[in-house]
Enzyme design. Sequence first.
Site, PDB file in Angstrom:
ATOM      1  N   SER A 163       0.916  -6.383  12.405  1.00  0.00           N
ATOM      2  CA  SER A 163       1.655  -5.235  12.949  1.00  0.00           C
ATOM      3  C   SER A 163       1.082  -4.743  14.271  1.00  0.00           C
ATOM      4  CB  SER A 163       1.651  -4.087  11.938  1.00  0.00           C
ATOM      5  OG  SER A 163       0.319  -3.699  11.635  1.00  0.00           O
ATOM      6  N   ASP A 164      -0.160  -5.085  14.541  1.00  0.00           N
ATOM      7  CA  ASP A 164      -0.783  -4.733  15.815  1.00  0.00           C
ATOM      8  C   ASP A 164      -1.872  -5.763  16.102  1.00  0.00           C
ATOM      9  OD1 ASP A 164      -3.555  -3.224  14.899  1.00  0.00           O
ATOM     10  OD2 ASP A 164      -1.917  -2.889  13.493  1.00  0.00           O
ATOM     11  N   ARG A 166       1.118  11.037  -8.939  1.00  0.00           N
ATOM     12  CA  ARG A 166       0.471  11.161  -7.631  1.00  0.00           C
ATOM     13  C   ARG A 166       1.338  10.636  -6.487  1.00  0.00           C
ATOM     14  NH1 ARG A 166      -5.369  11.834  -7.556  1.00  0.00           N
ATOM     15  NH2 ARG A 166      -6.097  12.302  -9.663  1.00  0.00           N
ATOM     16  N   MET A 222      -7.364  -3.675   4.645  1.00  0.00           N
ATOM     17  CA  MET A 222      -8.235  -2.773   3.900  1.00  0.00           C
ATOM     18  C   MET A 222      -8.230  -2.959   2.378  1.00  0.00           C
ATOM     19  SD  MET A 222      -7.644   0.761   6.087  1.00  0.00           S
ATOM     20  CE  MET A 222      -9.195   1.502   5.539  1.00  0.00           C
ATOM     21  N   GLU A 223      -7.650  -4.045   1.862  1.00  0.00           N
ATOM     22  CA  GLU A 223      -7.538  -4.147   0.407  1.00  0.00           C
ATOM     23  C   GLU A 223      -7.824  -5.515  -0.218  1.00  0.00           C
ATOM     24  OE1 GLU A 223      -5.379  -0.714   1.859  1.00  0.00           O
ATOM     25  OE2 GLU A 223      -4.829  -2.798   2.226  1.00  0.00           O
ATOM     26  N   ARG A 231       7.346   1.794   0.729  1.00  0.00           N
ATOM     27  CA  ARG A 231       7.691   0.378   0.834  1.00  0.00           C
ATOM     28  C   ARG A 231       8.021  -0.192  -0.542  1.00  0.00           C
ATOM     29  NH1 ARG A 231       3.216  -1.714   5.217  1.00  0.00           N
ATOM     30  NH2 ARG A 231       4.345  -1.085   7.096  1.00  0.00           N
ATOM     31  N   VAL A 285       1.393  -7.200  -0.404  1.00  0.00           N
ATOM     32  CA  VAL A 285       2.252  -7.343   0.770  1.00  0.00           C
ATOM     33  C   VAL A 285       1.979  -6.146   1.672  1.00  0.00           C
ATOM     34  CG1 VAL A 285       4.078  -8.799  -0.173  1.00  0.00           C
ATOM     35  CG2 VAL A 285       4.131  -6.349  -0.628  1.00  0.00           C
ATOM     36  N   GLY A 286       1.453  -6.413   2.852  1.00  0.00           N
ATOM     37  CA  GLY A 286       1.074  -5.306   3.716  1.00  0.00           C
ATOM     38  C   GLY A 286       0.929  -5.740   5.158  1.00  0.00           C
ATOM     39  N   GLY A 321       0.821  -1.201   0.000  1.00  0.00           N
ATOM     40  CA  GLY A 321       0.000   0.000   0.000  1.00  0.00           C
ATOM     41  C   GLY A 321       0.857   1.255   0.000  1.00  0.00           C
TER      42      GLY A 321
END
Length: 233
Positions: free
Chosen positions: A202-203, A43, A179-180, A24, A88-89, A20
């Site tokens: 990550s959390d 953008r 979210m994706e 990265r 990858v996120g 995202g």
Amino acid sequence: MSIHLGAKGEDIAPRVLLPGDPLRARFVAERFFHNAYCYNEVRGMLGFTGTYKGVRVSVQGTGMGLPSHSIYVTELFQDYGVQKAIRVGTAGGLQEEVALKSVVCALGAATDSAINARRFSGMHFAPTASWSLLRTAVSVADEMGTGVQVGNVISSDVFYDESGSWRLWARYGVLAVEMETAELYTLAAKFRREALSILTISDHLVTGAVTSAQERERSFTQMIEIALEAIIQ
């Protein structure tokens, strides 16, 4: 060129990683690619192509959320002929056994977004990973001694969700929230392409644990290695 990507047709490889965060994407190119070059700055959504173990691979930032992800994935599939795409996120853990910093391969993706409800005129579509990519990623992770957890995720439109709706998804065994992925899998089905989402926890919504910036970088690197090895097969 497409509307949101300034690349020529040959600039983007048939295999693409999809973080995202555009920074990265730069990290992946600088850390893992040989002879990497930037093909997109439109953008600020950076995209790079290089080689990994002799195979051409691209990495393209997509932004956050299903609508932004949808734009870039649609153009990659439709305008550039991308055949394999791996997101990858990061994700938030919803099960205690899904530990912080662990890697999750999304088998399927539920969503609270209205995108598919609109797309399918109120009917429900089941977005799932491409079996070949999923099987390869799990095998690669096992060979690396890393191991991954495989199961469903929930792709949400809401990051700061005060409703606590994640508890309902957790009750039904959903491993993580992000979210994706639901949009990636839906578009892969539409265009008959291969897609997979590999996520680092990550959390944690159950325990409240969070990772530091340094921990995120180390675990992100592990996830990228799995994705790259899987996508070049």
